[in-house]
Enzyme design. Sequence first.
Site, PDB file in Angstrom:
ATOM      1  N   LYS A  49      -0.101   5.327   8.416  1.00 28.22           N
ATOM      2  CA  LYS A  49       0.543   5.635   7.114  1.00 28.22           C
ATOM      3  C   LYS A  49      -0.523   5.801   6.037  1.00 28.22           C
ATOM      4  O   LYS A  49      -0.484   6.740   5.233  1.00 28.22           O
ATOM      5  CB  LYS A  49       1.521   4.504   6.778  1.00 28.22           C
ATOM      6  CG  LYS A  49       2.187   4.539   5.411  1.00 28.22           C
ATOM      7  CD  LYS A  49       1.776   3.450   4.438  1.00 28.22           C
ATOM      8  CE  LYS A  49       1.619   2.053   4.905  1.00 28.22           C
ATOM      9  NZ  LYS A  49       1.075   1.114   3.915  1.00 28.22           N
ATOM     10  N   LYS A  91      -7.182   1.969  -2.941  1.00 27.56           N
ATOM     11  CA  LYS A  91      -6.781   1.358  -1.664  1.00 27.56           C
ATOM     12  C   LYS A  91      -6.753   2.407  -0.541  1.00 27.56           C
ATOM     13  O   LYS A  91      -7.187   2.140   0.589  1.00 27.56           O
ATOM     14  CB  LYS A  91      -5.405   0.694  -1.836  1.00 27.56           C
ATOM     15  CG  LYS A  91      -4.785   0.153  -0.567  1.00 27.56           C
ATOM     16  CD  LYS A  91      -5.594  -0.958   0.065  1.00 27.56           C
ATOM     17  CE  LYS A  91      -5.007  -1.395   1.404  1.00 27.56           C
ATOM     18  NZ  LYS A  91      -5.931  -2.201   2.187  1.00 27.56           N
ATOM     19  N   THR A  97       0.860  -1.192   0.000  1.00 28.01           N
ATOM     20  CA  THR A  97       0.000   0.000   0.000  1.00 28.01           C
ATOM     21  C   THR A  97       0.891   1.235   0.000  1.00 28.01           C
ATOM     22  O   THR A  97       1.574   1.521   0.984  1.00 28.01           O
ATOM     23  CB  THR A  97      -0.900   0.031   1.249  1.00 28.01           C
ATOM     24  OG1 THR A  97      -1.661  -1.168   1.307  1.00 28.01           O
ATOM     25  CG2 THR A  97      -1.844   1.228   1.197  1.00 28.01           C
TER      26      THR A  97
END
Length: 284
Positions: A228, A160, A85
């Site tokens: 994150k 995502k 990701t």
Amino acid sequence: MGSPMAHNLLKAGVDLTVWNRTKTKCDPLISLGAKYKPSPEEVAASCDVTFAMLADPQSAVDVACGKHGAANGIGPGKGYVDVSTVDGDTSKLISAQINSTGALFLEAPVSGSKKPAEDGQLIFLTAGDKALYETVGSLLDIMGKSKFYLGDVGNGAAMKLVVNMIMGSMMASFSEGLLLCEKVGLDPDVLVKVVSQGAINAPMYSTKGPSMIQSLYPTAFPLKHQQKDLRLALGLAESVSQSTPIAAAANELYKVAKSHGLSDQDFSAVIEALKSKIQHSENQ
Ligand SMILES: NC(=O)C1=CN([C@@H]2O[C@H](COP(=O)(O)OP(=O)(O)OC[C@H]3O[C@@H](n4cnc5c(N)ncnc54)[C@H](OP(=O)(O)O)[C@@H]3O)[C@@H](O)[C@H]2O)C=CC1
Ligand SMILES: O=CC(=O)O
């Protein structure tokens, strides 16, 4: 995530070569029949397709483009599939480097946590070279239950980040609910049951709720990675001037949790950031 995904490929009889920065984590796969190479460069040189599952943008770039990175070993007729990701700009940078060697690139971040990875039930959000998407389709089907092809590089990363932005906010909101329930003298276990039967039911509430009530956070999705993803999603929102105040507030909670040493706990440990002990020390 990389280990269970590789494990499923091995179980399906795929000829597999592995590398990881900490070599010992490859040992269980090697004992099951995987080959080992000492660098991403050598993996890419010896395989038709290389999958990369890394922690964050920096490590994804290092492994693809750094010294002894995959781009040094890859070339025409080969493919690189990054399932980490990361943000779209990182993905585009890696794509350009891989494409410059004549190889094909696909970004394919996954939705689904440790258990779906073990069960081959991930959801792939892919974008990039369509020919590579088609070539690796049968491998994605071994590791996942569905796959989406979203067009140009950056679109898979963006999808995502949107999904995980929603997930991070949902978990923060659920945490507030659990604590409020307890504060007003209600049983949070009953809240979990009520939620699980209504329109806001989500598997993560019923799977993580009971352990959150006991202040236990066995790691499936590390909290540092959720923070994150919120940080990268906020950057994405900023790039198109989209207002995301809920996600911004949630991000602050994950940052507080990180500052209290909860980075490697499951992301459900964000509830700790709302507990009065932590809030008190933050305000001092
Ligand atoms: N866990 C989850 O539920 C899910 C995670 N993701 C995403 O998948 C990715 C991996 O997650 P997860 O497996 O949980 O994370 P982990 O932190 O468990 O694993 C991270 C991996 O990245 C490697 N790594 C980190 N920094 C470097 C570096 N500088 N150079 C080389 N390798 C490095 C680690 O190597 P080493 O072993 O040496 O530390 C390890 O193999 C993340 O992007 C995450 O957001 C996506 C969906 C679900
Ligand atoms: O990225 C995390 C997940 O559960 O999906």
